[in-house]
Design a protein around this motif. Structure first.
Motif, PDB file in Angstrom:
ATOM      1  N   MET A  35       0.828  -1.215   0.000  1.00  0.00           N
ATOM      2  CA  MET A  35       0.000   0.000   0.000  1.00  0.00           C
ATOM      3  C   MET A  35       0.860   1.261   0.000  1.00  0.00           C
ATOM      4  N   VAL A  36       1.969   1.245   0.709  1.00  0.00           N
ATOM      5  CA  VAL A  36       2.869   2.401   0.717  1.00  0.00           C
ATOM      6  C   VAL A  36       3.427   2.640  -0.691  1.00  0.00           C
ATOM      7  N   PHE A  37       3.841   1.585  -1.369  1.00  0.00           N
ATOM      8  CA  PHE A  37       4.357   1.745  -2.724  1.00  0.00           C
ATOM      9  C   PHE A  37       3.275   2.234  -3.682  1.00  0.00           C
ATOM     10  N   ILE A  38       2.065   1.720  -3.543  1.00  0.00           N
ATOM     11  CA  ILE A  38       0.963   2.169  -4.402  1.00  0.00           C
ATOM     12  C   ILE A  38       0.659   3.647  -4.170  1.00  0.00           C
ATOM     13  N   ALA A  40       2.638   5.930  -2.911  1.00  0.00           N
ATOM     14  CA  ALA A  40       3.778   6.740  -3.368  1.00  0.00           C
ATOM     15  C   ALA A  40       3.729   6.913  -4.880  1.00  0.00           C
ATOM     16  N   THR A  41       3.363   5.860  -5.599  1.00  0.00           N
ATOM     17  CA  THR A  41       3.251   5.943  -7.057  1.00  0.00           C
ATOM     18  C   THR A  41       2.129   6.886  -7.464  1.00  0.00           C
ATOM     19  N   ILE A  42       0.975   6.763  -6.821  1.00  0.00           N
ATOM     20  CA  ILE A  42      -0.157   7.648  -7.129  1.00  0.00           C
ATOM     21  C   ILE A  42       0.213   9.099  -6.846  1.00  0.00           C
ATOM     22  N   THR A  43       0.888   9.341  -5.733  1.00  0.00           N
ATOM     23  CA  THR A  43       1.303  10.698  -5.379  1.00  0.00           C
ATOM     24  C   THR A  43       2.294  11.248  -6.406  1.00  0.00           C
ATOM     25  N   ALA A  44       3.248  10.428  -6.824  1.00  0.00           N
ATOM     26  CA  ALA A  44       4.229  10.859  -7.817  1.00  0.00           C
ATOM     27  C   ALA A  44       3.548  11.206  -9.138  1.00  0.00           C
ATOM     28  N   ILE A  45       2.589  10.390  -9.566  1.00  0.00           N
ATOM     29  CA  ILE A  45       1.860  10.661 -10.811  1.00  0.00           C
ATOM     30  C   ILE A  45       1.057  11.957 -10.684  1.00  0.00           C
ATOM     31  N   PHE A  46       0.417  12.152  -9.533  1.00  0.00           N
ATOM     32  CA  PHE A  46      -0.361  13.374  -9.304  1.00  0.00           C
ATOM     33  C   PHE A  46       0.529  14.608  -9.403  1.00  0.00           C
TER      34      PHE A  46
END
Length: 66
Positions: A35-38, A40-46
């Motif tokens: 969940m942390v990796f998911i 972090a990925t969503i935040t980076a894309i945003f």
């Protein structure tokens, strides 16, 4: 002022507190890590998208005056 406890009492109290700790299972650790990796990925894309919009808008505004 705090009262002093002898080292034996201190170690007994430490062991008693450590015994109260509820350690996560391997499954809980794995799910939390995923969940942390998911997230972090969503935040980076945003933030990539926000940066792209701001950069494009700024280039357009500066292009009108330059």
């Amino acid at each position: 002022m705090a009262t002093r406890t002898n080292p034996v009492q201190f170690l007994q109290q430490v062991r008693a507190e450590v015994a109260k700790v509820v350690w996560p299972t391997r499954r809980e650790v794995l799910l939390t890590t995923v969940m942390v990796f998911i997230m972090a990925t969503i935040t980076a894309i945003f933030f990539f998208g926000v940066d792209l919009v701001i950069r494009t808008g700024l280039k357009a505004v500066l292009g009108m005056f330059g």
